[in-house]
Scaffold this motif. Structure first.
Motif, PDB file in Angstrom:
ATOM      1  N   LYS A 197      -8.499 154.669  60.284  1.00  0.00           N
ATOM      2  CA  LYS A 197      -8.079 153.279  60.157  1.00  0.00           C
ATOM      3  C   LYS A 197      -7.447 152.720  61.426  1.00  0.00           C
ATOM      4  O   LYS A 197      -7.534 151.515  61.688  1.00  0.00           O
ATOM      5  CB  LYS A 197      -7.093 153.137  58.997  1.00  0.00           C
ATOM      6  N   VAL A 198      -6.792 153.578  62.214  1.00  0.00           N
ATOM      7  CA  VAL A 198      -6.094 153.106  63.410  1.00  0.00           C
ATOM      8  C   VAL A 198      -6.923 153.330  64.669  1.00  0.00           C
ATOM      9  O   VAL A 198      -7.113 152.416  65.466  1.00  0.00           O
ATOM     10  CB  VAL A 198      -4.719 153.790  63.540  1.00  0.00           C
ATOM     11  N   ASN A 236      -6.090 159.184  57.829  1.00  0.00           N
ATOM     12  CA  ASN A 236      -5.934 157.735  57.835  1.00  0.00           C
ATOM     13  C   ASN A 236      -5.739 157.201  59.248  1.00  0.00           C
ATOM     14  O   ASN A 236      -6.361 156.209  59.634  1.00  0.00           O
ATOM     15  CB  ASN A 236      -4.745 157.336  56.966  1.00  0.00           C
ATOM     16  N   THR A 237      -4.872 157.849  60.036  1.00  0.00           N
ATOM     17  CA  THR A 237      -4.642 157.391  61.401  1.00  0.00           C
ATOM     18  C   THR A 237      -5.906 157.508  62.238  1.00  0.00           C
ATOM     19  O   THR A 237      -6.240 156.601  63.019  1.00  0.00           O
ATOM     20  CB  THR A 237      -3.495 158.187  62.052  1.00  0.00           C
ATOM     21  N   ARG A 289      -2.268 150.395  51.082  1.00  0.00           N
ATOM     22  CA  ARG A 289      -3.147 149.705  52.020  1.00  0.00           C
ATOM     23  C   ARG A 289      -4.607 150.048  51.780  1.00  0.00           C
ATOM     24  O   ARG A 289      -5.487 149.247  52.094  1.00  0.00           O
ATOM     25  CB  ARG A 289      -2.734 150.025  53.461  1.00  0.00           C
ATOM     26  N   THR A 329       0.530 154.041  52.700  1.00  0.00           N
ATOM     27  CA  THR A 329      -0.863 154.202  53.102  1.00  0.00           C
ATOM     28  C   THR A 329      -1.800 154.017  51.908  1.00  0.00           C
ATOM     29  O   THR A 329      -2.840 153.345  52.015  1.00  0.00           O
ATOM     30  CB  THR A 329      -1.062 155.580  53.742  1.00  0.00           C
ATOM     31  N   TYR A 340      -2.429 147.536  59.198  1.00  0.00           N
ATOM     32  CA  TYR A 340      -1.731 148.771  59.567  1.00  0.00           C
ATOM     33  C   TYR A 340      -0.801 148.540  60.756  1.00  0.00           C
ATOM     34  O   TYR A 340      -0.371 149.495  61.409  1.00  0.00           O
ATOM     35  CB  TYR A 340      -2.739 149.874  59.889  1.00  0.00           C
ATOM     36  N   PRO A 380       2.860 157.125  60.115  1.00  0.00           N
ATOM     37  CA  PRO A 380       1.834 156.077  60.125  1.00  0.00           C
ATOM     38  C   PRO A 380       2.094 155.003  61.169  1.00  0.00           C
ATOM     39  O   PRO A 380       3.222 154.795  61.619  1.00  0.00           O
ATOM     40  CB  PRO A 380       1.913 155.483  58.708  1.00  0.00           C
ATOM     41  N   MET A 401       2.247 151.958  60.755  1.00  0.00           N
ATOM     42  CA  MET A 401       3.128 150.900  60.258  1.00  0.00           C
ATOM     43  C   MET A 401       4.572 151.110  60.714  1.00  0.00           C
ATOM     44  O   MET A 401       5.330 150.161  60.867  1.00  0.00           O
ATOM     45  CB  MET A 401       3.098 150.839  58.734  1.00  0.00           C
TER      46      MET A 401
END
Length: 500
Positions: free
Chosen positions: A270-271, A266-267, A306, A303, A27, A189, A191
């Motif tokens: 995953k982040v 997701n953020t 990934r 996203t 990411y 995102p 990315m």
């Protein structure tokens, strides 16, 4: 310019992204480190065009001094380029990463040749400045004693906070999410915009005296009337957060989500590493359909890839754009042409095809016997131009089709701000439900209450949010002090930075 013949000698060469097969495994930001020589050559392509349309109304909304810092980069004067860049833009590392670059669409060189890589140069200048330590906290030398509350920590709110703090006012920013940044934090995102890039600005602004209050929803956790009593001015910069829905049969199916639900989760997980449990929306092993193009649709594509989705399709209602400008889309208008963004490139690398399907109208979400989402029914449409010059859509008979999907993401834009703050304060809204306030004055129907950004103008670009934040800050400063030394949007001087 430093190299008057540069546009004849050098071809356009963008800073490369990391290879799709590599970047799909993480990411991290998609960008590679640019080479100084390449950037200088690209800066040399900036013409002595006389009238720089990159700074016009069809170009940059904040009138960045683009030819000047292009020339400075060509001449290896990076510190000066950074200073020039910050005269008009509080956050060039945000726009340099996520802005679609209307400046490049209006570039004079673009009439006959590929335009200057303005966005790449902007991003490189500010990243170079951070790496050299040229950007550091600079608190105001004196305080006015006046207090301003800002609701929303997206780009408009952050810009206004930065400007008002520079003017000496005490600024408190309220954010309902658990982290500062608004759209920058959870709508874009990692990315495309690393959250570390956001945090280094927030840390700088905090060191300069701005207070950030997170996890507080003004209008629910706090009565906004309290803020009007406790502060000398209130700025609403809460964005256009009401998503456009798709009210077709079985809309309540459990696998249908708004894009922001998906991207935010997701953020967080995953982040930032937050544990979300069942609230995390996982695309792994699923057939995914993204409805709606644009940046948000692309972000959903990247996203989902990934996560490890099984397949991916992107529906767009309109026809595929042409490769080159159409006759009714002349320079310097924004070129409505076919583009391949990072998510499309990644999908082609993984599945061997561009994910986009054009002229598709969604008709019904499909459920299996257990009531779970299994797909969507669509119909092809055709667009024709009527005698009045307007475009008309008609369904193509016999073109019905069913597509498999266990996850469908709605990325069709936003309708305006949520209304609970306006209702609580009694702020008037326009016919599109945006908070009513004139650009330039930014004052709402309530004394001492101002509005800026997407909640005032509707869904727009980060660079327009910066324009609005700068304009609103000046209007508030005039309201509090009777006059202002802060620049009007598009004029130079005045962002809180220090160049050593």
């Amino acid at each position: 310019m430093g190299k008057p013949t540069g546009f004849k000698e050098f071809d356009r060469k963008k800073v490369a992204w990391r290879l799709p097969v590599v970047r799909l495994g993480d990411y991290d930001e998609i960008y590679t480190d640019p080479e100084t020589e390449q950037l200088q050559e690209q800066g040399a392509r900036c013409m002595d065009c006389g009238v720089p349309f990159c700074q016009s109304t069809t170009g940059c909304p904040i009138d960045n001094l683009i030819p000047e810092w292009n020339d400075l980069v060509y001449n290896d004067r990076w510190k000066d380029a950074n200073e020039r860049l910050h005269k008009t833009n509080n956050f060039p590392e945000f726009t340099g990463r996520v802005c679609p670059a209307p400046c490049e669409g209006a570039c004079v060189l673009g009439i006959t040749n590929p335009p200057v890589t303005i966005k790449n140069i902007e991003n490189a200048v500010v990243d170079h400045a951070w790496s050299k330590g040229w950007i550091r906290p600079t608190p105001p030398k004196s305080r006015t004693g006046k207090k301003v509350a800002i609701v929303g920590s997206g780009p408009a709110g952050l810009t206004a906070a930065d400007q008002l703090n520079q003017a000496g006012h005490l600024v408190t920013v309220y954010e309902r999410a658990d982290r500062v940044g608004g759209l920058l934090q959870y709508g874009i995102p990692n990315m495309k915009l690393s959250k570390e890039v956001i945090q280094r600005r927030i840390d700088k602004m905090t060191a300069e005296g701005i207070e950030f209050v997170t996890g507080v929803n003004v209008g629910e956790d706090i009565d906004p009337k309290e803020l009007t009593n406790d502060f000398d001015a209130l700025l609403l910069a809460c964005g256009a957060t009401k998503p456009r829905d798709l009210p077709i049969a079985n809309r309540d199916a459990s696998g249908v989500h708004f894009a922001m639900e998906f991207l935010t989760a997701n953020t967080k997980h995953k982040v930032h590493g937050d544990s979300l449990g069942d609230s995390f929306i996982n695309a792994e092993g699923k057939d995914v359909i993204v409805i709606g193009g644009g940046d948000t649709g692309t972000d959903c594509i990247g996203t989902s890839l990934r996560h490890g989705c099984r397949s991916l399709v992107n529906f767009e209602l309109l026809p595929q754009p042409p490769e080159d400008r159409a006759p009714d889309n002349p320079w310097p208008e924004w070129p409505r042409v076919f583009r391949v963004d990072y998510g499309h490139e990644e999908c082609s690398a993984k599945f061997g095809r561009d994910p986009r399907e054009y002229e598709i109208l969604s008709k019904e979400f499909l459920l299996d016997d257990a009531g779970n989402l299994r797909g969507i029914k669509t119909v092809q449409v055709a667009w024709t131009k009527g005698d009045d010059g307007g475009w008309k859509m008609a369904e193509v008979e016999g073109s019905e089709k069913e597509w498999p999907a266990q996850l469908i993401l709605l990325a069709m834009g936003f309708l305006g701000p949520e209304q609970y703050i306006a209702k609580s304060l009694g702020v008037e809204v326009d016919p599109r439900s945006n908070f009513q306030a004139t650009h330039g004055k930014f004052a709402t129907s309530i004394e001492g209450v101002f509005a800026a950004g997407d909640c005032r103008r509707g869904q727009s670009l980060v660079v327009w949010a910066i324009n609005e934040g700068r304009g609103a800050a000046r209007a508030i400063d005039i309201y509090l002090e009777g006059s202002s030394e802060l620049p009007a949007p598009g004029t130079t001087m005045g962002t809180s930075m220090e160049v050593s």
